[in-house]
Design a protein around this motif. Structure first.
Motif, PDB file in Angstrom:
ATOM      1  N   VAL A 104       0.844  -1.186   0.000  1.00 54.49           N
ATOM      2  CA  VAL A 104       0.000   0.000   0.000  1.00 54.49           C
ATOM      3  C   VAL A 104       0.887   1.246   0.000  1.00 54.49           C
ATOM      4  O   VAL A 104       1.800   1.363   0.818  1.00 54.49           O
ATOM      5  CB  VAL A 104      -0.931   0.005   1.228  1.00 54.49           C
ATOM      6  CG1 VAL A 104      -1.871   1.207   1.167  1.00 54.49           C
ATOM      7  CG2 VAL A 104      -1.727  -1.303   1.301  1.00 54.49           C
ATOM      8  N   ARG A 105       0.595   2.153  -0.913  1.00 52.55           N
ATOM      9  CA  ARG A 105       1.413   3.364  -1.048  1.00 52.55           C
ATOM     10  C   ARG A 105       0.562   4.619  -0.883  1.00 52.55           C
ATOM     11  O   ARG A 105      -0.632   4.551  -0.615  1.00 52.55           O
ATOM     12  CB  ARG A 105       2.120   3.364  -2.414  1.00 52.55           C
ATOM     13  CG  ARG A 105       3.135   2.218  -2.600  1.00 52.55           C
ATOM     14  CD  ARG A 105       4.240   2.213  -1.545  1.00 52.55           C
ATOM     15  NE  ARG A 105       4.898   3.497  -1.401  1.00 52.55           N
ATOM     16  CZ  ARG A 105       5.889   3.926  -2.165  1.00 52.55           C
ATOM     17  NH1 ARG A 105       6.353   3.152  -3.154  1.00 52.55           N
ATOM     18  NH2 ARG A 105       6.449   5.101  -1.958  1.00 52.55           N
ATOM     19  N   GLY A 149      -2.758   3.254  12.572  1.00 53.49           N
ATOM     20  CA  GLY A 149      -1.836   2.127  12.593  1.00 53.49           C
ATOM     21  C   GLY A 149      -2.493   0.765  12.596  1.00 53.49           C
ATOM     22  O   GLY A 149      -1.870  -0.222  12.198  1.00 53.49           O
ATOM     23  N   ASN A 150      -3.773   0.683  13.020  1.00 46.87           N
ATOM     24  CA  ASN A 150      -4.398  -0.633  13.121  1.00 46.87           C
ATOM     25  C   ASN A 150      -4.904  -1.182  11.797  1.00 46.87           C
ATOM     26  O   ASN A 150      -5.395  -2.309  11.740  1.00 46.87           O
ATOM     27  CB  ASN A 150      -5.555  -0.602  14.130  1.00 46.87           C
ATOM     28  CG  ASN A 150      -6.690   0.326  13.709  1.00 46.87           C
ATOM     29  OD1 ASN A 150      -6.566   1.099  12.778  1.00 46.87           O
ATOM     30  ND2 ASN A 150      -7.801   0.248  14.435  1.00 46.87           N
ATOM     31  N   ALA A 151      -4.790  -0.424  10.715  1.00 43.20           N
ATOM     32  CA  ALA A 151      -5.296  -0.886   9.416  1.00 43.20           C
ATOM     33  C   ALA A 151      -4.214  -1.533   8.558  1.00 43.20           C
ATOM     34  O   ALA A 151      -4.530  -2.122   7.520  1.00 43.20           O
ATOM     35  CB  ALA A 151      -5.933   0.272   8.650  1.00 43.20           C
ATOM     36  N   TYR A 152      -2.952  -1.464   8.986  1.00 42.38           N
ATOM     37  CA  TYR A 152      -1.850  -1.947   8.155  1.00 42.38           C
ATOM     38  C   TYR A 152      -0.803  -2.645   9.017  1.00 42.38           C
ATOM     39  O   TYR A 152      -0.778  -2.507  10.235  1.00 42.38           O
ATOM     40  CB  TYR A 152      -1.197  -0.787   7.396  1.00 42.38           C
ATOM     41  CG  TYR A 152      -2.174  -0.028   6.537  1.00 42.38           C
ATOM     42  CD1 TYR A 152      -2.522  -0.476   5.266  1.00 42.38           C
ATOM     43  CD2 TYR A 152      -2.784   1.140   7.004  1.00 42.38           C
ATOM     44  CE1 TYR A 152      -3.434   0.209   4.482  1.00 42.38           C
ATOM     45  CE2 TYR A 152      -3.699   1.830   6.233  1.00 42.38           C
ATOM     46  CZ  TYR A 152      -4.027   1.358   4.973  1.00 42.38           C
ATOM     47  OH  TYR A 152      -4.939   2.031   4.209  1.00 42.38           O
ATOM     48  N   TYR A 153       0.068  -3.372   8.336  1.00 40.46           N
ATOM     49  CA  TYR A 153       1.207  -3.990   9.016  1.00 40.46           C
ATOM     50  C   TYR A 153       2.384  -4.004   8.053  1.00 40.46           C
ATOM     51  O   TYR A 153       2.217  -3.829   6.832  1.00 40.46           O
ATOM     52  CB  TYR A 153       0.861  -5.417   9.476  1.00 40.46           C
ATOM     53  CG  TYR A 153       0.545  -6.388   8.349  1.00 40.46           C
ATOM     54  CD1 TYR A 153       1.538  -7.182   7.788  1.00 40.46           C
ATOM     55  CD2 TYR A 153      -0.755  -6.503   7.861  1.00 40.46           C
ATOM     56  CE1 TYR A 153       1.253  -8.065   6.757  1.00 40.46           C
ATOM     57  CE2 TYR A 153      -1.049  -7.386   6.830  1.00 40.46           C
ATOM     58  CZ  TYR A 153      -0.047  -8.172   6.281  1.00 40.46           C
ATOM     59  OH  TYR A 153      -0.334  -9.037   5.258  1.00 40.46           O
ATOM     60  N   ARG A 154       3.571  -4.214   8.594  1.00 43.92           N
ATOM     61  CA  ARG A 154       4.796  -4.247   7.789  1.00 43.92           C
ATOM     62  C   ARG A 154       5.279  -5.688   7.639  1.00 43.92           C
ATOM     63  O   ARG A 154       5.195  -6.485   8.578  1.00 43.92           O
ATOM     64  CB  ARG A 154       5.893  -3.415   8.449  1.00 43.92           C
ATOM     65  CG  ARG A 154       5.595  -1.925   8.513  1.00 43.92           C
ATOM     66  CD  ARG A 154       5.843  -1.225   7.206  1.00 43.92           C
ATOM     67  NE  ARG A 154       5.659   0.226   7.313  1.00 43.92           N
ATOM     68  CZ  ARG A 154       5.817   1.066   6.302  1.00 43.92           C
ATOM     69  NH1 ARG A 154       6.171   0.601   5.112  1.00 43.92           N
ATOM     70  NH2 ARG A 154       5.621   2.361   6.462  1.00 43.92           N
ATOM     71  N   THR A 155       5.825  -5.999   6.466  1.00 44.63           N
ATOM     72  CA  THR A 155       6.413  -7.312   6.229  1.00 44.63           C
ATOM     73  C   THR A 155       7.939  -7.188   6.214  1.00 44.63           C
ATOM     74  O   THR A 155       8.484  -6.082   6.169  1.00 44.63           O
ATOM     75  CB  THR A 155       5.933  -7.901   4.895  1.00 44.63           C
ATOM     76  OG1 THR A 155       6.415  -7.084   3.814  1.00 44.63           O
ATOM     77  CG2 THR A 155       4.418  -7.958   4.832  1.00 44.63           C
ATOM     78  N   HIS A 162       8.027  -0.021   0.755  1.00 46.65           N
ATOM     79  CA  HIS A 162       7.346  -0.975  -0.128  1.00 46.65           C
ATOM     80  C   HIS A 162       6.826  -2.203   0.619  1.00 46.65           C
ATOM     81  O   HIS A 162       6.496  -3.207  -0.005  1.00 46.65           O
ATOM     82  CB  HIS A 162       8.302  -1.422  -1.241  1.00 46.65           C
ATOM     83  CG  HIS A 162       8.964  -0.285  -1.958  1.00 46.65           C
ATOM     84  ND1 HIS A 162       8.314   0.500  -2.885  1.00 46.65           N
ATOM     85  CD2 HIS A 162      10.224   0.226  -1.860  1.00 46.65           C
ATOM     86  CE1 HIS A 162       9.141   1.430  -3.343  1.00 46.65           C
ATOM     87  NE2 HIS A 162      10.310   1.279  -2.732  1.00 46.65           N
ATOM     88  N   ASN A 163       6.766  -2.144   1.939  1.00 46.32           N
ATOM     89  CA  ASN A 163       6.396  -3.327   2.711  1.00 46.32           C
ATOM     90  C   ASN A 163       5.180  -3.108   3.606  1.00 46.32           C
ATOM     91  O   ASN A 163       4.986  -3.820   4.587  1.00 46.32           O
ATOM     92  CB  ASN A 163       7.572  -3.801   3.573  1.00 46.32           C
ATOM     93  CG  ASN A 163       8.000  -2.764   4.600  1.00 46.32           C
ATOM     94  OD1 ASN A 163       7.638  -1.599   4.511  1.00 46.32           O
ATOM     95  ND2 ASN A 163       8.763  -3.207   5.593  1.00 46.32           N
ATOM     96  N   ALA A 164       4.357  -2.118   3.298  1.00 44.10           N
ATOM     97  CA  ALA A 164       3.121  -1.898   4.046  1.00 44.10           C
ATOM     98  C   ALA A 164       1.985  -2.673   3.387  1.00 44.10           C
ATOM     99  O   ALA A 164       1.744  -2.526   2.181  1.00 44.10           O
ATOM    100  CB  ALA A 164       2.786  -0.412   4.102  1.00 44.10           C
ATOM    101  N   ALA A 169      -8.796  -8.510   8.213  1.00 41.72           N
ATOM    102  CA  ALA A 169      -8.866  -8.188   9.635  1.00 41.72           C
ATOM    103  C   ALA A 169      -8.392  -6.764   9.907  1.00 41.72           C
ATOM    104  O   ALA A 169      -9.014  -6.024  10.690  1.00 41.72           O
ATOM    105  CB  ALA A 169      -8.040  -9.193  10.440  1.00 41.72           C
ATOM    106  N   HIS A 170      -7.291  -6.372   9.280  1.00 38.88           N
ATOM    107  CA  HIS A 170      -6.789  -5.011   9.484  1.00 38.88           C
ATOM    108  C   HIS A 170      -7.735  -3.970   8.889  1.00 38.88           C
ATOM    109  O   HIS A 170      -7.942  -2.908   9.483  1.00 38.88           O
ATOM    110  CB  HIS A 170      -5.393  -4.874   8.884  1.00 38.88           C
ATOM    111  CG  HIS A 170      -4.303  -5.496   9.712  1.00 38.88           C
ATOM    112  ND1 HIS A 170      -4.024  -6.844   9.674  1.00 38.88           N
ATOM    113  CD2 HIS A 170      -3.439  -4.944  10.615  1.00 38.88           C
ATOM    114  CE1 HIS A 170      -3.029  -7.101  10.496  1.00 38.88           C
ATOM    115  NE2 HIS A 170      -2.649  -5.980  11.087  1.00 38.88           N
TER     116      HIS A 170
END
Length: 337
Positions: A104-105, A149-155, A162-164, A169-170
């Motif tokens: 996500v960008r 912050g609760n809608a996304y996570y990082r890999t 480029h890792n969002a 669930a998010h």
């Protein structure tokens, strides 16, 4: 809206005694209404087709591609951003089982208008400064990764930014924390008109379009190839098939709309002010043929309508649609064969 009843039969066990033999049967019926998708014109479960979709901003340079979740998108927009690259916006109604969606960008202001045309909840991670006036006014329901912050996570398999990513669930956590409705407003009828059930649009008088090359996008050089057997277009970019990273499957679509648009530069950094309102010309492409179209909007926040040479609003074939935003001064770099 025409609805069909789909019956799922599960856990069948029949109980009876016949000629000294006992057979057990137990039946349970699960029923869910089917409705016509506003995105694709196809029959989908009501829980999917009557829930507002998400419109997710996706990176599309060599660091951001391939994306995850794009195979589930009913509509995908591609438009240029600064630096000569493009970004995608995937409009997805069926996302419950996706392990991840992204990467996500950040937002560009013209994508806000495109997302709003589908009454979508717009998912983005940050924004260009020129979009702030619309986001600050809360004119579109949106999930901003910079403030939510609760809608996304990082890999860990890609480097920032480029890792969002997000997932069902998010997304639900973000939507619920902001109190957004997930129901379409009363009287909503959708964006597109689709061919009646059991028919198809063949554009018999159209020009050949079995190959659609978009060299106006000089970074990824995307193109589409028509498959007469499947009646779909396969998508390519960066000299390779364009796939969904989750499945490894190449992206396909039934309809392509080329929307020629005017623009101005916002500043010396290359940020674009793409005109989403004034109207213009373009192409509608399906089933290996293309026709000239015009497009118009009745207001800044209205829906774009596409018309053929007779002034009739076009009907799309049922299935997925790509909308390619082509800047007016680069139309000559688009090739149809």
């Amino acid at each position: 809206m025409k609805k069909k009843m789909l019956k799922f039969l599960a856990g069948v066990l029949i109980s009876c005694t016949l000629a000294g033999s006992a057979v057990s049967v137990q039946a349970e019926d699960n029923l869910e209404m089917q409705v016509t998708s506003y995105l694709t014109g196809e029959d989908v479960p009501e829980s999917v087709g009557r829930r507002r979709p998400i419109a997710v901003m996706l990176g599309n340079d060599t660091n951001g591609a391939p994306q995850s979740g794009t195979g589930n998108a009913g509509v995908i927009y591609e438009a240029p951003v600064e630096g000569g690259i493009t970004r995608l916006m995937a409009v997805i109604e069926d996302y419950d089982n996706l392990q991840r969606i992204g990467s996500v960008r950040s937002c560009r202001d013209y994508y806000i208008f495109y997302a709003n045309e589908f009454d979508a909840i717009y998912a983005h991670y940050g924004q260009a400064v020129y979009a702030l006036q619309y986001l600050d006014q809360h004119v579109i329901d949106n999930l901003n990764g910079l403030t939510l912050g609760n809608a996304y996570y990082r890999t860990t398999d890609r480097v920032a930014p480029h890792n969002a990513y997000t997932d069902a669930a998010h997304l639900q956590a973000g939507i619920q924390s902001l109190g957004y409705s997930q129901q379409y407003p009363e009287g909503y009828t959708g964006h597109y008109q689709f061919a009646p059930e059991g028919t198809e649009i063949t554009l018999d008088e159209g020009a050949p379009a079995t190959l659609v090359k978009l060299d106006n996008f000089w970074d990824n050089h995307p193109w589409f190839e028509y498959n007469a057997e499947t009646k779909e277009y396969s998508r390519f970019q960066f000299n390779a098939p364009h796939v969904d990273q989750l499945t490894g499957q190449q992206l396909t679509c039934d309809n392509i709309i080329l929307q020629y648009s005017g623009y101005q530069a916002y500043d010396a950094n290359g940020y674009l002010n793409i005109d989403t309102q004034s109207g213009g010309s373009g192409k509608y492409i399906t089933r290996g043929k293309a026709i000239d179209i015009t497009w118009s909007k009745d207001s800044q926040w209205g829906t774009t309508h596409y018309y053929d040479s007779n002034g009739q609003e076009i009907q799309l074939n049922r299935g997925k649609t790509w909308v390619e935003i082509v800047l007016n001064d680069s139309v000559g770099s688009v090739t149809l064969q």
